[in-house]
Motif scaffolding. Sequence first.
Motif, PDB file in Angstrom:
ATOM      1  N   ARG A 114       0.700  -1.277  -0.038  1.00  0.00           N
ATOM      2  CA  ARG A 114       0.021  -0.379  -0.086  1.00  0.00           C
ATOM      3  C   ARG A 114       0.493   1.159   0.345  1.00  0.00           C
ATOM      4  O   ARG A 114       0.691   2.201  -0.691  1.00  0.00           O
ATOM      5  CB  ARG A 114      -0.736  -0.441   1.199  1.00  0.00           C
ATOM      6  N   ARG A 140       0.996   3.749  -2.499  1.00  0.00           N
ATOM      7  CA  ARG A 140       0.692   5.767  -2.106  1.00  0.00           C
ATOM      8  C   ARG A 140       1.607   6.071  -3.345  1.00  0.00           C
ATOM      9  O   ARG A 140       1.184   7.542  -3.733  1.00  0.00           O
ATOM     10  CB  ARG A 140       0.280   6.027  -1.149  1.00  0.00           C
ATOM     11  N   GLU A 184      -5.305   5.953  -3.157  1.00  0.00           N
ATOM     12  CA  GLU A 184      -6.647   4.894  -1.930  1.00  0.00           C
ATOM     13  C   GLU A 184      -7.311   3.958  -2.828  1.00  0.00           C
ATOM     14  O   GLU A 184      -6.655   2.663  -1.883  1.00  0.00           O
ATOM     15  CB  GLU A 184      -7.268   6.069  -0.547  1.00  0.00           C
ATOM     16  N   ALA A 187      -4.270   2.174  -3.561  1.00  0.00           N
ATOM     17  CA  ALA A 187      -3.688   1.356  -2.359  1.00  0.00           C
ATOM     18  C   ALA A 187      -4.142  -0.049  -2.294  1.00  0.00           C
ATOM     19  O   ALA A 187      -3.903  -1.110  -1.466  1.00  0.00           O
ATOM     20  CB  ALA A 187      -3.453   1.545  -1.079  1.00  0.00           C
ATOM     21  N   SER A 189      -3.919  -3.481  -2.082  1.00  0.00           N
ATOM     22  CA  SER A 189      -3.959  -4.516  -0.405  1.00  0.00           C
ATOM     23  C   SER A 189      -4.333  -5.693  -0.968  1.00  0.00           C
ATOM     24  O   SER A 189      -3.902  -6.591  -0.577  1.00  0.00           O
ATOM     25  CB  SER A 189      -4.354  -4.142   0.587  1.00  0.00           C
TER      26      SER A 189
END
Length: 70
Positions: free
Chosen positions: A31, A35, A49, A52, A56
């Motif tokens: 993540r 970013r 986000e 990310a 994940s």
Amino acid sequence: MTMTASRARATGCQGYSETHPRTKETASVARGLVRTACAAWGLGDETAETAALAMSELVTNAVRGGTACA
């Protein structure tokens, strides 16, 4: 052992690659890398986000369902 590489792609965008052990902590590292890449590419926070979160999920699935390389 963590290996990191960064190099320009044919598109001109910087590319990133890291290799990590298959552990649950790797999702957090992934993540952070996403970013960082999004910020370097000038993408907005919402996009970063979302990317990310997707990363994940991918890493978590690989950790849970992956097998060791022979």
